[in-house]
Design a protein around this motif. Sequence first.
Motif: not given
Length: 195
Positions: A149-172
């Motif tokens: 939901e936050a992405v503003r440009t096209t990024i071809d990402c071959r490997y993705i761990g998890y899609d997450i909500p558009n929240e301010f996250v911390v950790g890892y």
Amino acid sequence: MTSGGRCVKLGHVDADAIADDLASVLYTPEQIRERVVVLAGQIDKDYAGKDPLLVGVLNGAVMIMADLCRELSIDCEMDWMAVSSYGSGTKSSGVVRFLKDLSVDIHDRHVLVVEDIIDTGLTLSWLLSNLASRQPASLEVAAMFRKPEAVRTTIDCRYIGYDIPNEFVVGYGLDYDGHYRNFKGLGVLRPEVYS
């Protein structure tokens, strides 16, 4: 133990130690580890016989880079870059600062950029353009987390761990003003902590 409004547990940071600072825990350390193992298996298969160069983006990618490399069975090299568009806030400033370049030539190399998170994608897009100009044999991205939901440009990402909500996250590896990177899970930071 509380320090400067942040809960701290000596030895390591776990969800209980920073519970007052988190609105929720999105992924536990166990869930993250399981996903890293899956990503490593995919990368092993795709890069077999290619001697890839894994490029970690400092500082956030330290955790995923270390964990991912330990799970890989293929031979690979590592290097690091540092770029910044955040400063000490919670939103990208939009201005990319180049803080550290690679120490090796990537011409004709198979390069896998390892990121902690794809947020707006603007910084990563700039970085990929910079790396592509160096004529690698291939250039791909592995990101532990992505905020669609936050992405503003096209990024071809071959490997993705998890899609997450558009929240301010911390950790890892993800921080707020230098704190919380060593929380082994991923959590949503309460707005009152950073507002």
